[in-house]
Write a protein that holds these residues in place. Structure first.
Motif, PDB file in Angstrom:
ATOM      1  N   HIS B 460       0.821  -1.206   0.000  1.00 57.46           N
ATOM      2  CA  HIS B 460       0.000   0.000   0.000  1.00 57.46           C
ATOM      3  C   HIS B 460       0.859   1.262   0.000  1.00 57.46           C
ATOM      4  CE1 HIS B 460      -3.671   2.275   0.204  1.00 57.46           C
ATOM      5  NE2 HIS B 460      -2.940   3.139   0.876  1.00 57.46           N
ATOM      6  N   VAL B 461       1.839   1.292   0.872  1.00 57.34           N
ATOM      7  CA  VAL B 461       2.662   2.507   0.936  1.00 57.34           C
ATOM      8  C   VAL B 461       3.456   2.682  -0.361  1.00 57.34           C
ATOM      9  CG1 VAL B 461       4.643   1.418   2.107  1.00 57.34           C
ATOM     10  CG2 VAL B 461       4.219   3.870   2.378  1.00 57.34           C
ATOM     11  N   LYS B 462       3.828   1.566  -0.976  1.00 56.74           N
ATOM     12  CA  LYS B 462       4.549   1.684  -2.250  1.00 56.74           C
ATOM     13  C   LYS B 462       3.653   2.303  -3.327  1.00 56.74           C
ATOM     14  CE  LYS B 462       7.616  -2.159  -1.166  1.00 56.74           C
ATOM     15  NZ  LYS B 462       7.786  -3.610  -1.305  1.00 56.74           N
ATOM     16  N   ALA B 463       2.396   1.896  -3.333  1.00 56.56           N
ATOM     17  CA  ALA B 463       1.453   2.474  -4.301  1.00 56.56           C
ATOM     18  C   ALA B 463       1.265   3.969  -4.026  1.00 56.56           C
ATOM     19  CB  ALA B 463       0.114   1.748  -4.220  1.00 56.56           C
ATOM     20  N   PHE B 464       1.205   4.286  -2.747  1.00 58.77           N
ATOM     21  CA  PHE B 464       1.069   5.693  -2.333  1.00 58.77           C
ATOM     22  C   PHE B 464       2.250   6.523  -2.834  1.00 58.77           C
ATOM     23  CE2 PHE B 464       2.312   8.694   1.137  1.00 58.77           C
ATOM     24  CZ  PHE B 464       1.285   9.607   0.993  1.00 58.77           C
ATOM     25  N   ILE B 465       3.442   5.987  -2.668  1.00 56.32           N
ATOM     26  CA  ILE B 465       4.635   6.703  -3.136  1.00 56.32           C
ATOM     27  C   ILE B 465       4.619   6.848  -4.656  1.00 56.32           C
ATOM     28  CG2 ILE B 465       7.167   6.557  -3.299  1.00 56.32           C
ATOM     29  CD1 ILE B 465       7.099   5.294  -0.453  1.00 56.32           C
ATOM     30  N   ALA B 466       4.131   5.820  -5.328  1.00 57.08           N
ATOM     31  CA  ALA B 466       4.041   5.905  -6.796  1.00 57.08           C
ATOM     32  C   ALA B 466       3.099   7.042  -7.213  1.00 57.08           C
ATOM     33  CB  ALA B 466       3.559   4.573  -7.350  1.00 57.08           C
ATOM     34  N   GLU B 467       2.030   7.231  -6.458  1.00 56.33           N
ATOM     35  CA  GLU B 467       1.111   8.340  -6.762  1.00 56.33           C
ATOM     36  C   GLU B 467       1.813   9.689  -6.592  1.00 56.33           C
ATOM     37  OE1 GLU B 467      -2.626   8.185  -4.604  1.00 56.33           O
ATOM     38  OE2 GLU B 467      -2.591   6.002  -4.710  1.00 56.33           O
ATOM     39  N   LEU B 468       2.596   9.792  -5.525  1.00 60.37           N
ATOM     40  CA  LEU B 468       3.325  11.046  -5.297  1.00 60.37           C
ATOM     41  C   LEU B 468       4.339  11.280  -6.414  1.00 60.37           C
ATOM     42  CD1 LEU B 468       4.003  10.885  -1.434  1.00 60.37           C
ATOM     43  CD2 LEU B 468       2.067  11.903  -2.643  1.00 60.37           C
ATOM     44  N   ARG B 469       4.955  10.185  -6.856  1.00 61.75           N
ATOM     45  CA  ARG B 469       5.950  10.323  -7.933  1.00 61.75           C
ATOM     46  C   ARG B 469       5.283  10.808  -9.218  1.00 61.75           C
ATOM     47  NH1 ARG B 469       9.183   6.044  -7.302  1.00 61.75           N
ATOM     48  NH2 ARG B 469      10.834   7.390  -6.479  1.00 61.75           N
ATOM     49  N   GLU B 470       4.076  10.329  -9.428  1.00 64.66           N
ATOM     50  CA  GLU B 470       3.356  10.758 -10.627  1.00 64.66           C
ATOM     51  C   GLU B 470       3.150  12.278 -10.615  1.00 64.66           C
ATOM     52  OE1 GLU B 470      -0.793   9.220 -12.152  1.00 64.66           O
ATOM     53  OE2 GLU B 470       0.504   7.553 -11.527  1.00 64.66           O
ATOM     54  N   ILE B 471       2.787  12.801  -9.449  1.00 62.78           N
ATOM     55  CA  ILE B 471       2.616  14.256  -9.350  1.00 62.78           C
ATOM     56  C   ILE B 471       3.948  14.960  -9.614  1.00 62.78           C
ATOM     57  CG2 ILE B 471       2.037  16.172  -7.806  1.00 62.78           C
ATOM     58  CD1 ILE B 471       0.145  14.241  -6.325  1.00 62.78           C
ATOM     59  N   ALA B 472       4.994  14.446  -8.999  1.00 68.69           N
ATOM     60  CA  ALA B 472       6.314  15.059  -9.183  1.00 68.69           C
ATOM     61  C   ALA B 472       6.718  15.043 -10.651  1.00 68.69           C
ATOM     62  CB  ALA B 472       7.355  14.326  -8.326  1.00 68.69           C
TER      63      ALA B 472
END
Lengths: 592, 592
Positions: B460-472
């Motif tokens: 779950h946290v990995k998916a969350f980080i992937a979402e943040l990376r998408e914004i970045a």
């Protein structure tokens, strides 16, 4: 409850801040280690037994205005009397006026103890010292003979009257007037605010130093003169005379330091307060600046005092209070919260920051002392610049640490920290003034960047950074496993500091004043972190001669600070060098 | 003085936190933009006109114990009555019991306004909501029909009784006893401390939820049961009956939120307080945990409220107050201090942090809402985990921001900030409780690292980080000059977060529990910074449809946060991954 950390203080003086360099130099011939130890030990006793017990009392029973005069907290007058009669006010005063002529280093060490004991109480004498310095350097013979002996002894106290409602950080805006009289005195008219110990009942007289303008003075800061305005006139035989036209019009209700009366002072309501010029006309700010370094350092020491006190209280609580089970705990039942890694991290952070603030302030005092004691002109110039460089860091970074550590102290206490009865909250309330007065920390950061970095064309700060690099290299070279990655962290921090420094010097060279100013506060933190890390590491390296436990603690604190705090320097460097454009492009009024 | 930032709030709900995703989902069919706007606008009016004017009054005239009962600040009873009669207490309550069934997102938005208006006042209803949730989910039919309608409407208030002197963060140590009675009720005996609004005079009855142990309960947290203990018994016809054996024994003198009575409650001094079991015996903690997410989020929102309020006050002051001349200023005379780069930096820091805390709390509320409204099981599981992940960040990071921003607010005011009259100091005093109660921020950090990172095996946290990376990546790809280096900073932050996350997951996988715990607090800050930076950037990207000024401000805030705050993530990552050995090697008792 407070126990003065005499060993830590003595070690920092001798092995970290440079006391040994001072010993034997002109004016410091009698500064033996025995003398230092004896003074520290006596001061510790007074701080613990007489000053500290009044700290909470001052918070609960603030100084207050009663029938036009300030009544201090019960017990304070007696404590102050014992304190000055014990010779504690005269440590640094010139022997010519009854002082003991001891160096600033020793003074900041005992000041730390007074401040840990009771910051609100200690603030009074801190102001007196400012008045002493102003009169020692700029007072006429009359002023010196009339006021100095009693200010040096502490029989009378001094105040500094700068701020007016429209003139705070910008003193050029001040309006208090001084009218020359035929007898050579002046009549002073005006209102001053935020005057610390502007009135009180602890001494027979109060000597106000007041900034005011002459009728024909130029506008701005070049038209400000400094005056002595005593609460009571002094007769020719030295006895107390008539009351002067000075009155206290109000006492502020403040967030903290409740025991310290912050007064609104009114001069000349009934025809003019009699004042005596200090130094030359229109040169008042220059007179003030000569004592500014010491006063700013004294405020930095308040940060040290509060940080030490908050740490001691939090540690005692965390060793006593039991909750949950720490990972790997072998004992039955709950663990002391100090054993939980997160709480241990908080306590180490408090301890290391208190020690950093101490080391920086003591190093600054050392520079001030060397600026007088260095045997040659080049040395005095070097140390004057060093004191100039370190003063804004000592004031700004140490007082930020005071607030930070006091706040962590509350957090360690959990719910108990928010309840006033515990006392932890008072430390935060008290500490919070120190980043504000004697030049806000923003002003300190601007002073550091705009006035101190350019000293000797930037060469001084470069030499300073080279010294820090030497310490970092030494740590790295020693390669002690118990220092973890401290050497590497410190080297990186020094590089960050260097890069940010060069950027700021270049920006100023290019006339990018706003750009340099935008990075001032993050730069000050960067400088404080790097210097602090270096001084802790220096202490760790110098502790080989100490006993095993002492040495272990020094190494652990230096390592913890390097590994948990120094990582921030890279980001701060980037903030200094990369964020100004964004900040300056904003019209902040558009956010209203 | 407070003006609710309705546009900012509405934009954050709709464009940043995900309100649109919620619209039309089961239970949210009527959640139109018009409804949202209407509620925000009415709430703003109430917050500004009725709640905010009482804020200072509550500080100066605290709730106090008079003749064995708590008397609240004058005006609070009337304000509370108007507030609940206006339907504001029942926003989220179930329609079955008279509630309006609106989502958490809307609730946190109006809660922000109440908290900006008056945090001490708002705390009371915040507790009632906890009681409502506990009874909605776990209460018997009798408890629901007897207590819920009046708790939902706000005619009565609720309290949460957890803490005892020896049981704070560790509830397993609690000792309050519950003895079963033949009629199915229980008699409760014990003392509870720090009970918010444990007694007051604003309503006819108070419904206490009390954790206690049955005589045969197992030791530790598996032996704790939850009880309803009303202040007054309720007759069969719903009318108020006899007084229960509950009394308030004291009210704490606290650093802040003076208007909120923090009570010591004594149960059963005269034979036993009558209590009703909620849920199953020995399952009390599970009942508490079901409402924990919401309560923690509600405390996070206090951080938002105070940060917004402190920013507004500091900005107004800085635009008004004139000192010195800002670099490049063209006007005659002194500049507003807001024009000085260092002050502008402080104001931008306050503004961006307030917006970060808001965006994180609203995103957390969105996850909570989606965990109920998502159309399928997988969606509900995903959003339940997301809410779990975001809750400790929303509580911990937002309340740290509240304290930080309130302290900067004091600094912007200079000397005026330390004087209580100005009001700036109250914000710091009020804000300081939020990192402590409802689970200290250390506990939040441990929850984040030890319980939330491992959700779905770390996926779950990995998916969350992937979402943040998408914004970045999106920010970087847009390559907008006015965003400066925000894209690069954000990418670096996401990488740091990922690295620290993987390290913590691996440490836990290896059984290095203490190592993981030692890094919990810096990790929480790292997560908060990165998430905050990403949400601001998301808002900046989404603001293309807005008017020019609004868009400009969003871009400026996102840029300032990225360029001045995100640089810290590298150091925090290093602290997480490199400092634990040093910390754990210390026996902190050796520093006493």
């Amino acid at each position: 409850m407070y126990r003065a950390p005499i060993n830590e203080i003595a070690f920092t003086l001798k092995e970290v801040a440079g006391l040994k360099q001072l010993q034997g130099l002109p004016g410091n011939e009698e500064l033996s280690e025995d003398l230092v130890d004896a003074i520290l030990s006596e001061a510790a006793k007074f701080a613990e037994e007489e000053i500290a017990p009044l700290n909470r009392k001052g918070d609960l029973q603030p100084a207050q205005l009663v029938d036009g005069a300030v009544k201090t907290t019960p017990g304070w007058k007696e404590c102050y009397t014992n304190w000055y009669q014990g010779g504690w006010n005269s440590l640094t005063g010139s022997p010519e006026f009854g002082g003991q002529g001891l160096p600033n280093m020793l003074h900041v060490a005992v000041m730390e103890m007074w401040n840990s004991g009771n910051m609100a109480f200690t603030l009074g004498p801190t102001l007196t010292i400012g008045a002493v310095e102003a009169l020692e350097k700029h007072g006429s013979e009359y002023l010196q003979s009339t006021f100095l002996p009693k200010l040096v002894s502490g029989e009378w106290t001094g105040t500094m009257n700068l701020t007016e409602p429209q003139a705070g950080s910008d003193l050029s805006a001040l309006r208090t007037r001084a009218e020359p009289q035929p007898d050579g005195t002046y009549k002073i008219f005006g209102q001053k605010i935020y005057i610390t110990y502007g009135d009180h009942d602890m001494t027979d007289n109060i000597v106000h130093l007041v900034l005011a303008r002459l009728p024909d003075a130029p506008a701005g800061t070049r038209g400000i003169s400094l005056f002595v305005v005593p609460k009571y006139m002094v007769n020719a035989d030295g006895s107390i005379g008539a009351q002067n036209d000075v009155r206290v019009a109000g006492v502020e209700h403040k967030l903290g330091i409740h025991g310290s009366p912050t007064c609104t002072m009114v001069y000349g309501d009934e025809g003019g307060a009699i004042g005596y010029l200090v130094g030359e006309e229109n040169r008042g700010l220059a007179c003030m600046f000569t004592m500014m370094n010491n006063a700013r350092l004294a405020v930095g020491v308040q940060g040290v005092g509060i940080a030490e006190l908050a740490f001691q209280q939090a540690l005692a609580y965390a060793l006593e209070r039991k909750q949950g089970k720490a990972p790997g705990a072998q004992d039955e039942g709950m663990s002391a919260i100090a054993a939980h890694p997160d709480v241990k991290r908080m306590l180490l952070s408090m301890k290391s920051k208190a020690q950093v603030a101490r080391a920086i302030c003591y190093a600054c005092a050392h520079a001030l002392d060397m600026s007088k004691a260095a045997p040659d002109e080049a040395g005095r110039k070097f140390w004057t610049e060093r004191a100039g460089l370190l003063t804004p860091i000592a004031k700004g970074y140490s007082t930020d640490i005071g607030v930070d550590v006091a706040s962590i102290g509350i957090q360690v206490h959990g719910g108990m920290g928010f309840v006033e009865e515990t006392g932890a909250a008072q430390h935060l309330r008290d500490a919070r003034i120190a980043p504000i007065y004697e030049g806000t920390n923003g002003i300190q950061a601007l002073d550091l960047v705009m006035r101190k970095l350019p000293l000797s064309g930037g060469d001084h700060v470069k030499a300073f950074i080279a010294e820090l690099r030497e310490i970092a290299d030494q740590v790295a070279a020693e390669n002690m496993p118990e220092m973890g990655s401290a050497g590497r962290k410190l080297r990186a921090a020094v590089n960050d500091l260097e890069e940010a420094t060069l950027w700021l010097l270049e920006a100023q060279g290019n006339g990018q004043i706003a750009e340099a100013q935008a990075g001032a506060t993050p730069y000050m933190k960067l400088a404080g972190l790097t210097l602090g890390g270096a001084l802790l590491a220096k202490g760790a390296l110098a502790s080989k001669a100490e006993d095993e436990l002492t040495r272990k603690r020094r190494v652990q604190v230096a390592r913890a600070f390097a590994e948990t705090e120094l990582g921030e320097t890279a980001g701060l460097k980037e903030t200094v060098t990369e964020s100004s454009q964004g900040i300056l492009s904003v019209d902040i009024a558009e956010f209203a």
